[in-house]
Design a protein around this motif. Structure first.
Motif, PDB file in Angstrom:
ATOM      1  N   GLY A  58       0.848  -1.187   0.000  1.00 40.88           N
ATOM      2  CA  GLY A  58       0.000   0.000   0.000  1.00 40.88           C
ATOM      3  C   GLY A  58       0.879   1.230   0.000  1.00 40.88           C
ATOM      4  N   VAL A  59       0.248   2.388  -0.053  1.00 40.92           N
ATOM      5  CA  VAL A  59       0.960   3.661  -0.112  1.00 40.92           C
ATOM      6  C   VAL A  59       0.382   4.599   0.936  1.00 40.92           C
ATOM      7  CG1 VAL A  59       1.506   5.666  -1.547  1.00 40.92           C
ATOM      8  CG2 VAL A  59       1.458   3.385  -2.575  1.00 40.92           C
ATOM      9  N   VAL A  60       1.270   5.299   1.638  1.00 41.86           N
ATOM     10  CA  VAL A  60       0.861   6.324   2.600  1.00 41.86           C
ATOM     11  C   VAL A  60       1.468   7.648   2.157  1.00 41.86           C
ATOM     12  CG1 VAL A  60       0.961   7.114   4.992  1.00 41.86           C
ATOM     13  CG2 VAL A  60       0.720   4.670   4.486  1.00 41.86           C
ATOM     14  N   VAL A  61       0.628   8.667   2.063  1.00 44.53           N
ATOM     15  CA  VAL A  61       1.076  10.017   1.707  1.00 44.53           C
ATOM     16  C   VAL A  61       0.863  10.895   2.937  1.00 44.53           C
ATOM     17  CG1 VAL A  61       0.841  11.915   0.060  1.00 44.53           C
ATOM     18  CG2 VAL A  61       0.318   9.571  -0.663  1.00 44.53           C
ATOM     19  N   PRO A  62       1.866  11.017   3.813  1.00 41.64           N
ATOM     20  CA  PRO A  62       1.673  11.757   5.070  1.00 41.64           C
ATOM     21  C   PRO A  62       1.598  13.261   4.837  1.00 41.64           C
ATOM     22  CG  PRO A  62       3.964  11.103   4.842  1.00 41.64           C
ATOM     23  CD  PRO A  62       3.238  10.508   3.669  1.00 41.64           C
ATOM     24  N   ARG A  63       0.753  13.934   5.611  1.00 43.85           N
ATOM     25  CA  ARG A  63       0.635  15.386   5.483  1.00 43.85           C
ATOM     26  C   ARG A  63       1.709  16.122   6.274  1.00 43.85           C
ATOM     27  NH1 ARG A  63      -4.910  13.978   5.142  1.00 43.85           N
ATOM     28  NH2 ARG A  63      -5.803  14.731   3.178  1.00 43.85           N
ATOM     29  N   THR A  64       2.260  15.472   7.278  1.00 42.18           N
ATOM     30  CA  THR A  64       3.269  16.108   8.125  1.00 42.18           C
ATOM     31  C   THR A  64       4.348  15.087   8.471  1.00 42.18           C
ATOM     32  OG1 THR A  64       2.165  15.508  10.190  1.00 42.18           O
ATOM     33  CG2 THR A  64       1.502  17.604   9.165  1.00 42.18           C
ATOM     34  N   THR A  98       7.895  -4.802  -2.251  1.00 35.96           N
ATOM     35  CA  THR A  98       6.660  -5.306  -1.639  1.00 35.96           C
ATOM     36  C   THR A  98       6.657  -4.814  -0.202  1.00 35.96           C
ATOM     37  OG1 THR A  98       6.788  -7.239  -3.076  1.00 35.96           O
ATOM     38  CG2 THR A  98       5.268  -7.362  -1.213  1.00 35.96           C
ATOM     39  N   ALA A  99       6.240  -3.577  -0.034  1.00 41.42           N
ATOM     40  CA  ALA A  99       6.329  -2.886   1.255  1.00 41.42           C
ATOM     41  C   ALA A  99       5.278  -1.795   1.277  1.00 41.42           C
ATOM     42  CB  ALA A  99       7.730  -2.287   1.426  1.00 41.42           C
ATOM     43  N   VAL A 100       5.156  -1.135   2.414  1.00 40.06           N
ATOM     44  CA  VAL A 100       4.353   0.089   2.479  1.00 40.06           C
ATOM     45  C   VAL A 100       5.233   1.233   1.998  1.00 40.06           C
ATOM     46  CG1 VAL A 100       3.158   1.710   3.991  1.00 40.06           C
ATOM     47  CG2 VAL A 100       2.923  -0.759   4.366  1.00 40.06           C
ATOM     48  N   VAL A 101       4.797   1.899   0.963  1.00 38.00           N
ATOM     49  CA  VAL A 101       5.554   3.009   0.399  1.00 38.00           C
ATOM     50  C   VAL A 101       5.129   4.302   1.080  1.00 38.00           C
ATOM     51  CG1 VAL A 101       6.034   4.362  -1.678  1.00 38.00           C
ATOM     52  CG2 VAL A 101       5.860   1.867  -1.818  1.00 38.00           C
ATOM     53  N   LEU A 102       6.100   5.034   1.590  1.00 36.91           N
ATOM     54  CA  LEU A 102       5.878   6.335   2.211  1.00 36.91           C
ATOM     55  C   LEU A 102       6.290   7.396   1.189  1.00 36.91           C
ATOM     56  CD1 LEU A 102       4.991   7.166   5.123  1.00 36.91           C
ATOM     57  CD2 LEU A 102       7.421   7.404   5.651  1.00 36.91           C
ATOM     58  N   ASP A 103       5.319   8.081   0.609  1.00 40.16           N
ATOM     59  CA  ASP A 103       5.597   9.059  -0.456  1.00 40.16           C
ATOM     60  C   ASP A 103       5.523  10.463   0.130  1.00 40.16           C
ATOM     61  OD1 ASP A 103       5.779  10.685  -2.650  1.00 40.16           O
ATOM     62  OD2 ASP A 103       4.235   9.682  -3.819  1.00 40.16           O
ATOM     63  N   TRP A 104       6.670  11.138   0.164  1.00 34.48           N
ATOM     64  CA  TRP A 104       6.775  12.466   0.760  1.00 34.48           C
ATOM     65  C   TRP A 104       6.432  13.599  -0.208  1.00 34.48           C
ATOM     66  CZ3 TRP A 104       8.046  13.318   5.845  1.00 34.48           C
ATOM     67  CH2 TRP A 104       8.575  12.242   6.558  1.00 34.48           C
ATOM     68  N   SER A 105       6.358  13.334  -1.489  1.00 35.48           N
ATOM     69  CA  SER A 105       6.449  14.406  -2.476  1.00 35.48           C
ATOM     70  C   SER A 105       5.221  15.311  -2.536  1.00 35.48           C
ATOM     71  CB  SER A 105       6.728  13.820  -3.868  1.00 35.48           C
ATOM     72  OG  SER A 105       5.712  12.921  -4.267  1.00 35.48           O
ATOM     73  N   LYS A 106       4.058  14.834  -2.102  1.00 36.12           N
ATOM     74  CA  LYS A 106       2.856  15.667  -2.218  1.00 36.12           C
ATOM     75  C   LYS A 106       2.775  16.723  -1.127  1.00 36.12           C
ATOM     76  CE  LYS A 106      -2.170  15.506  -2.776  1.00 36.12           C
ATOM     77  NZ  LYS A 106      -3.363  14.642  -2.926  1.00 36.12           N
ATOM     78  N   TYR A 107       3.040  16.340   0.119  1.00 37.01           N
ATOM     79  CA  TYR A 107       2.875  17.274   1.242  1.00 37.01           C
ATOM     80  C   TYR A 107       4.184  17.590   1.976  1.00 37.01           C
ATOM     81  CZ  TYR A 107      -2.074  16.003   0.735  1.00 37.01           C
ATOM     82  OH  TYR A 107      -3.332  15.779   0.252  1.00 37.01           O
ATOM     83  N   VAL A 123      14.974  21.370   5.447  1.00 39.23           N
ATOM     84  CA  VAL A 123      13.894  21.023   4.526  1.00 39.23           C
ATOM     85  C   VAL A 123      13.265  19.704   4.931  1.00 39.23           C
ATOM     86  CG1 VAL A 123      15.018  22.210   2.585  1.00 39.23           C
ATOM     87  CG2 VAL A 123      15.407  19.755   2.931  1.00 39.23           C
ATOM     88  N   GLU A 124      12.050  19.499   4.445  1.00 39.07           N
ATOM     89  CA  GLU A 124      11.433  18.181   4.496  1.00 39.07           C
ATOM     90  C   GLU A 124      11.861  17.397   3.268  1.00 39.07           C
ATOM     91  OE1 GLU A 124       7.455  19.350   7.065  1.00 39.07           O
ATOM     92  OE2 GLU A 124       7.302  19.169   4.869  1.00 39.07           O
ATOM     93  N   PRO A 125      11.822  16.070   3.343  1.00 40.31           N
ATOM     94  CA  PRO A 125      12.449  15.273   2.278  1.00 40.31           C
ATOM     95  C   PRO A 125      11.740  15.306   0.938  1.00 40.31           C
ATOM     96  CG  PRO A 125      11.449  13.854   3.936  1.00 40.31           C
ATOM     97  CD  PRO A 125      11.410  15.235   4.486  1.00 40.31           C
ATOM     98  N   GLY A 126      10.472  15.741   0.901  1.00 41.25           N
ATOM     99  CA  GLY A 126       9.745  15.709  -0.364  1.00 41.25           C
ATOM    100  C   GLY A 126       9.923  16.937  -1.231  1.00 41.25           C
ATOM    101  N   ILE A 127      10.721  17.903  -0.820  1.00 39.28           N
ATOM    102  CA  ILE A 127      10.883  19.122  -1.613  1.00 39.28           C
ATOM    103  C   ILE A 127      11.697  18.816  -2.872  1.00 39.28           C
ATOM    104  CG2 ILE A 127      12.972  19.906  -0.412  1.00 39.28           C
ATOM    105  CD1 ILE A 127      11.792  22.772  -0.631  1.00 39.28           C
ATOM    106  N   VAL A 128      11.241  19.340  -4.003  1.00 39.77           N
ATOM    107  CA  VAL A 128      11.915  19.126  -5.291  1.00 39.77           C
ATOM    108  C   VAL A 128      13.113  20.059  -5.378  1.00 39.77           C
ATOM    109  CG1 VAL A 128      11.636  19.398  -7.796  1.00 39.77           C
ATOM    110  CG2 VAL A 128       9.860  18.265  -6.448  1.00 39.77           C
ATOM    111  N   LEU A 129      14.217  19.569  -5.948  1.00 39.04           N
ATOM    112  CA  LEU A 129      15.457  20.347  -5.982  1.00 39.04           C
ATOM    113  C   LEU A 129      15.263  21.695  -6.664  1.00 39.04           C
ATOM    114  CD1 LEU A 129      18.480  20.738  -5.593  1.00 39.04           C
ATOM    115  CD2 LEU A 129      18.842  19.434  -7.700  1.00 39.04           C
ATOM    116  N   ASP A 130      14.665  21.726  -7.848  1.00 37.92           N
ATOM    117  CA  ASP A 130      14.485  23.005  -8.539  1.00 37.92           C
ATOM    118  C   ASP A 130      13.596  23.943  -7.743  1.00 37.92           C
ATOM    119  OD1 ASP A 130      16.154  22.411 -10.604  1.00 37.92           O
ATOM    120  OD2 ASP A 130      14.626  22.427 -12.180  1.00 37.92           O
ATOM    121  N   ASP A 131      12.577  23.389  -7.089  1.00 39.93           N
ATOM    122  CA  ASP A 131      11.692  24.218  -6.269  1.00 39.93           C
ATOM    123  C   ASP A 131      12.468  24.818  -5.105  1.00 39.93           C
ATOM    124  OD1 ASP A 131       9.310  25.390  -5.437  1.00 39.93           O
ATOM    125  OD2 ASP A 131       8.762  23.665  -4.199  1.00 39.93           O
TER     126      ASP A 131
END
Length: 1023
Positions: A58-64, A98-107, A123-131
């Motif tokens: 599954g995938v978790v997109v944490p807000r914080t 085959t794991a729980v994916v923690l996706d930082w990029s949205k929040y 920074v938080e880990p989901g920040i894009v380099l160009d941004d």
């Protein structure tokens, strides 16, 4: 401290008996974020940029950050494996599991603090380099390492891979640019780590609990393996393979942040990072040196390094050849010097004079037989760097060439041995009958990138790939090099690490893994106790995809939809946040599933016959439908995607099959059949407009038509362009430049006929004899975009019948609406591939600007002398290009600011469909609408596309955009360039026309449907 004997930890692959439903339930209950265990999400995250595929739990997109901590706690309670992910572009398989994916990029993408004096930021880990670098620009600072994926890679992903890029020549790898990391172990230890002085280290090792245990273990690891690390770690700038045990050495300050960098989520989850920043170079110059071959260029690298470049990249003739085939970066390719291989050398200085002096010194010192070019202006430098940064995409899916893959794309050797290494590598390619793959890369650090034509779909091919990689690993080790120079080990190189480091250091890696992750729950099977390099392949010897019959011919994919679904290589350019057109829905939602890449992965899973695919119901898949629902069909990916994924075509094909034999959404009838409905409305346009101005009628009509209630119904013109043409009496004059056919598309004909009249005026002034088809015609666009492809083919067949004589005479067809023009230039030939006149239509269709440049180049356009904000239509950008328009505007004296603002968001029927309004407006607000609002009243707003004009008009900007034809026509007469658009007459118009209009409409609908049913079907011989 005395060395401590550490028992080998029990490191095993996680048990497979995870209760996914219970895990999902607890994550939903406890985590502030988006928890997704649905089939569509799991399919979208099933692979990265590598050859590997593993469907996540599954995938978790944490807000914080705190939500991410809680997600790890839930996974710990269930014994679930975890993968913390950034942009997901990894090329070695480390971002799929085959794991729980923690996706930082949205929040998780915040810049938390900046210390300009100390040159640091948190920074938080989901920040894009160009941004990040855009936000730091005001301080005159930047984060130094800059991979080619800088528009979409995240800082967390860069930390996980220990990324480098071309600027590592000046600034080093990520490990060289970190101050501290806040990390979390799977078993719950949360701490800030970094360089540790002796006093702090004594305190930490004496402390109780897991923190003390970790630091005592790290000291023991340092003491046990220090000698081997100094002996066996290659002394080169691009050693990325293996764990960074060297960071624990005294000379590196016992840097635990450095140790964890490059660990690919196998040890900890990174929560925050404190980065070390560097000043933005004040001035740069780019010198490109041309050589007879790439090995000779590599031989010259040590001499070039004496000039202290900030970047030094190598590019071979194959890469240039492939870019020419794929029409990538044509202007930049024309700026290269003579040669068959190139070194791109960037030099910097505090002043322009200093940077230029460095460039002159390099040029003066080069061998006489080496040609060069030299640029110090931003535009040319940017264009030339795109040649290098396009490497991965340019070498994948090259027409006429075998498919190429990762697997040995990232080796690094000492710089002074690079030329000889390349010669040996080429001999190895020849021995394995792999031909001459392109080689390029960060030559200033001895790092080589390439893609190899492995056969990954047969047992013999996979075995040969394995044998080659093992031999190549031995080769690079013999040169004192590293298996990975920046992409990491993951699965593709994890199994080979023992060849590079030896069994003792591999035991040290296992001990380190056991210290941080004793239960092997962090990204298991990568780096330590790795899966085999020929395991979990996305294709593999047993890959036998479903081969469905299709309506489109897919000529660029051997006529196979399964091959089209495999086209995406995962580079993630569709996840960039600025520039180009692709991908507007991702920019609005930040959702992987709504990126071009995410949709491509769902389509791959749909045709994959592997038993573990989450997508099991083919064309009927609701998951694929939902992912495609927010695709604007803008075609931006057809050009912006480095491998030319054409999601608009894939979507149309999918919708055709998905709704075959069952009811469609209401919008498919109201907007898909718009050309037919518009012909009905033409019998009483004033009546229809009046009814549409009645609020309750408009609400009811939009509800019945599946139209977003926030939208206004466009106003129909009271006189169509074709009616005006007939009243005018048809063509006038002989036209010394010959005949042209002006195409009366539905949008020009029924909504903005003034554009058609203006085009006739301009073309006749330029010396053409203009014709307009007398029969009712259509390109079929609206049926294509709604997936009603059988109707679209019949409509196109009728159109070809009408145009056949003109096509065989070579008469140009002028498209005024870019989306319709693009159908003739692209889609028509894929829907009717066997009709030679469809090919003629493709070759003879031109935009107004293209025709004026090609056939009336000596005609001076009328002077307009104005400023303009210009919105390119996405289909024009993707299919025809905009260079001709730029040139015509320049000749007309228009100072054009051509927006690089992406899609307008309306995109044909998309922005009108119910449920799409918010995404549509978010796309427009990303660039187009702010630019229009900022333009002063004297600045023209230009948009050739009906969708773009409608979006601006309905957004309350107070501006009504013009078409190029209207601007030029106004210049002919000296009048002010002002749009002429139909206006709704109001409810009073209903009084004399209501009954008659309704009756006429019913009769006309019946007539149109009968006509479409009679239209010739594909396959009938042309007359």
């Amino acid at each position: 401290m005395e060395p401590v004997d550490l028992p080998l930890p029990v490191v095993r692959r996680p048990r497979a008996s995870i209760d996914a439903r219970a895990l999902e339930r607890d994550l939903r209950a406890r985590v502030d974020g988006e928890v997704r265990f649905d089939a569509g999400t799991r399919a979208a995250y099933s692979t990265d940029g590598s050859n590997y595929r593993q469907v996540p739990i599954g995938v978790v997109v944490p807000r914080t950050v705190e939500a991410a901590v809680e997600a790890v706690a839930v996974c710990r309670g269930h014994g679930a494996p975890l993968l913390s992910r950034g942009g997901g572009t990894s090329l070695a398989g480390q971002c799929c599991n085959t794991a729980v994916v923690l996706d930082w990029s949205k929040y998780g993408n915040r810049l938390l603090s900046v210390d300009p004096d100390g040159r640091r930021c948190v920074v938080e880990p989901g920040i894009v380099l160009d941004d990040l670098n855009r936000r730091l620009a005001g301080y005159g600072l930047q984060y130094g390492p800059r991979p080619a994926t800088h528009p979409n890679c995240t800082i967390g992903g860069m930390i996980g891979n220990n990324s480098c890029g071309s600027t590592a020549q000046a600034y080093g790898k990520v490990v060289d640019n970190l101050h501290r990391l806040e990390v979390l172990t799977h078993d719950g230890v949360r701490m800030w780590v970094g360089r540790t002085d002796e006093g702090e280290l004594e305190r930490l090792t004496a402390s109780d609990g897991r923190t003390g245990e970790l630091y005592r273990g790290l000291v023991a690891l340092r003491d046990r393996y220090a000698g081997l690390v100094r002996e066996r770690y290659p002394d080169i700038p691009r050693r990325v393979s293996g764990y960074n045990l060297d960071s624990l050495l005294p000379e590196h300050g016992f840097d635990v942040a450095g140790l964890l960098t490059g660990s690919e989520s196998t040890l900890v989850t990174v929560l925050r990072a404190e980065l070390e920043l560097v000043p933005v170079p004040k001035h740069t110059a780019l010198v490109v040196l041309g050589y007879e071959d790439i090995c000779r260029a590599a031989d010259h690298v040590p001499a070039v390094l004496e000039h202290e470049p900030v970047a030094l990249e190598g590019v071979d003739h194959q890469l240039i050849h492939f870019q020419r085939i794929k029409h990538l970066n044509p202007e930049a390719l024309g700026e290269l010097p003579r040669g068959r291989a190139y070194l791109m050398v960037q030099l910097a200085g505090d002043t322009r004079e200093e940077a230029d002096a460095r460039a002159r010194a390099l040029i003066d010192a080069k061998p006489d037989d080496v040609d060069h070019t030299w640029y110090d202006d931003e535009r040319h430098v940017h264009e030339l760097w795109l040649v290098r940064e396009s490497g991965l995409g340019a070498t994948a899916h090259v027409p006429g060439e075998p498919d190429t893959w990762e697997g040995w794309e990232d080796s690094a050797v000492p710089v002074d041995r690079l030329g000889d290494y390349l010669r040996d590598l080429k001999r190895l390619y020849e021995e394995f009958d792999y031909g001459h793959p392109s080689v390029y890369g960060h030559f200033g650090h001895g790092c080589v990138h390439t893609r190899t034509p492995f056969d990954l779909e047969s047992e013999e091919g996979v075995a040969r790939m394995r044998a080659f990689v093992e031999r190549a690993a031995d080769l690079v080790v013999s040169y004192g090099g590293s298996l990975s120079g920046e992409h990491g080990d993951g699965q593709s190189r994890g199994e080979l690490l023992e060849r590079m480091f030896g069994p003792e250091l591999i035991e040290g890696f296992e001990r380190l893994k056991g210290l941080f992750d004793p239960d092997n729950r962090m990204n298991p099977g990568k780096i330590v106790l790795p899966y085999r390099l020929d395991e979990n392949l996305r294709l593999g010897a047993d890959h036998l995809p479903w081969e469905p019959e299709t309506v489109f011919s897919f000529p660029h994919d051997e006529g196979r939809f399964s091959r089209a679904a495999t086209r995406c290589v995962g580079v993630g350019k569709c996840r960039s946040l600025e520039g180009g057109v692709m991908c507007p829905s991702y920019r609005a939602t930040r959702e992987e599933e709504h990126s071009t890449r995410g949709r491509a992965r769902l389509l791959f899973e749909m045709v994959d016959n592997d038993g573990d695919s989450p997508i099991t119901d083919g064309w009927r898949s609701d998951e694929v439908h939902d992912a495609l629902d927010l695709c604007l069909a803008c075609k931006g990916c057809k050009t912006d995607c480095p491998v030319n994924v054409d999601m608009a075509t894939y979507k149309a094909e999918f919708l055709h099959h998905h709704y075959k034999g069952r009811p469609r959404p209401l919008a498919h009838y109201s907007m898909g059949w718009l050309p037919a409905l518009a012909r009905v409305v033409a019998l009483a346009p004033r009546t229809v407009n009046a009814w549409a101005s009645v609020p309750w009628v408009a609400r009811a009509a939009k509800a019945l038509g599946g139209v977003a209630p926030e939208r206004d119904v466009p106003v129909f013109a009271e006189q169509r362009f074709t009616d005006w043409w007939r009243e005018r009496g048809g063509p006038r004059g002989e036209g010394h430049r010959g005949e042209v056919v002006v195409w009366p598309d539905t949008f020009t004909d029924h909504f903005h006929p003034a554009i058609g009249r203006a085009a006739v005026e301009v073309l006749e002034a330029a010396g053409f004899r203009v014709k307009v088809p007398r029969a009712a015609v259509c390109c079929g666009l609206t049926w294509i975009s709604t997936g009603q492809l059988n109707v679209a083919r019949r409509v196109l067949g009728h159109t070809i019948d009408v145009l056949r004589e003109d096509l065989r005479r070579g008469t140009p067809v002028i498209g005024l609406e870019p989306s319709c023009t693009a159908v003739f230039r692209a889609d028509a030939a894929e829907l009717l591939p066997k009709d030679p006149d469809v090919g003629r239509l493709r070759e003879q269709t031109r935009t107004l600007a293209e025709l004026l440049l090609e056939r009336a180049g000596d005609w001076p356009p009328p002077r307009v002398d104005a400023r303009a904000v210009v919105q390119r239509h996405c289909h024009q950008y993707a299919v025809m290009g905009f260079d001709a328009d730029r040139e015509i505007l320049r000749r007309a004296g228009v100072d054009a600011d051509v927006l690089d603002a992406g899609c307008c968001g309306l995109a044909g029927n998309f922005g009108f469909e119910k449920g799409h309004y918010e995404v549509s407006m978010a796309c427009a607000e990303a660039g187009l609408l702010p630019a229009v609002r900022d333009a002063d009243d004297a600045t023209l707003v230009l948009a050739d596309g009906f969708s773009c004009r409608t979006q601006v008009d309905q957004a309350g900007t107070g501006r009504t955009p013009l078409h190029l034809a209207e601007v030029l026509a106004a210049g002919l007469t000296g009048r002010e360039a002002a749009p002429e658009r139909p206006e709704a007459p109001g409810p009073r118009a209903l009084l004399p026309w209501g009954v008659a209009g309704t009756a006429a409409g019913a009769l006309a609908v019946s007539a149109v449907v009968r006509r479409l049913r009679r239209t010739r079907r594909p396959g009938r011989p042309p007359r």
